[in-house]
Design an enzyme around this catalytic site. Sequence first.
Site, mmCIF file in Angstrom:
data_model
loop_
_atom_site.group_PDB
_atom_site.id
_atom_site.type_symbol
_atom_site.label_atom_id
_atom_site.label_comp_id
_atom_site.label_asym_id
_atom_site.label_seq_id
_atom_site.Cartn_x
_atom_site.Cartn_y
_atom_site.Cartn_z
ATOM 1 N N CYS A 86 0.839 -1.205 0.000
ATOM 2 C CA CYS A 86 0.000 0.000 0.000
ATOM 3 C C CYS A 86 0.878 1.259 0.000
ATOM 4 C CB CYS A 86 -0.966 -0.050 1.183
ATOM 5 S SG CYS A 86 -2.377 1.032 0.976
ATOM 6 N N HIS A 194 -3.459 -5.727 0.974
ATOM 7 C CA HIS A 194 -2.800 -5.945 2.264
ATOM 8 C C HIS A 194 -2.757 -7.418 2.670
ATOM 9 C CE1 HIS A 194 -2.508 -1.745 3.738
ATOM 10 N NE2 HIS A 194 -3.553 -1.543 2.962
ATOM 11 N N GLU A 196 -1.014 -8.721 4.922
ATOM 12 C CA GLU A 196 -0.874 -8.830 6.396
ATOM 13 C C GLU A 196 -2.230 -8.756 7.089
ATOM 14 O OE1 GLU A 196 -0.622 -6.124 4.752
ATOM 15 O OE2 GLU A 196 -0.960 -4.335 5.982
#
Lengths: 229, 81
Positions: A86, A194, A196
């Site tokens: 990002c 994302h 994560e």
Amino acid sequence: MKFAVLVFPGSNCDIDCYKAVQETVGEPVDYVWHTATDLSAYDCILVPGGFSYGDYLRCGAISRFAPVMSEVAKAAEEGKYILGICNGFQILTEAGLLPGVLLRNTSLKFRCHDTVLQVVNNKTPFTNDFAPNEEIVIPIAHGEGNYYCDEETLKELQQNNQIVFTYKDNPNGSLADIAGISNKRGNVVGMMPHPERAVSELLGSADGKRMFTSILKAWRDTHGTASVR
Amino acid sequence: MLKATVYVTIKQGVLDPQGVAVQGALHSMGFQEVESVRIGKYMELSLDTDDRAEAERRVKEMCEKLLANTVVEDYRYELEG
């Protein structure tokens, strides 16, 4: 294997990245402040999402001059694994470690939802745990994720297999549905979604987990070490 | 003391979603003659120098390094004073 999570003023996905490393591969991980001038201890550097320096002027434009960024360039040169997520992706493009730029979403809206990605290149150190062309679910959360580069650069990206992920349903107007790219060598990857935030079914998807296991696998393949975990 | 005015504009051929939205708003307000809108940045820099040639060289460097992303933006500047 040792991970670093860079922290800039305004980063807000640093804790997610840190915990994702702990949860998925359980390897040592440190937060590294943007003023650091030595990254030699680390094998993988995660540049997290957020709004570093308030996104002033352009996303990533100011962060790229943080002291730690010359160390990131050095690490990239040495072939270490670097993943920008990002805002991290925006910083890596501004720093010239990845080609192109991320423009405002064509909708002008901040888009925050799950996306289906296609793994276009599963030969990178970040994607070797995925099947070729596998479809995975990873969330996005950005207002400036509209990838753009000139025609010549796009051709180069395609010819060198540098397009790592594409969107099934383009959420931001990104050129050629690009969600993530790598450098020519493949050791630097930037992506808007994302991973994560997708490391457990409890979060809606566990597909992001395999990016972290891929990195560890790639590192072990080149370093020939086994873990006791 | 010199004053530098820097204009950063989006390159031709690169989509400007903000400009397109503003154009749409102008149309809905009745300004049908607006064929396109491109939104850029205007910056004023006060420079503590009287050396015009040196200032010009430095401002150009600022534009190239930070003020514009030359992948998608053009810049020009004026020096005054």
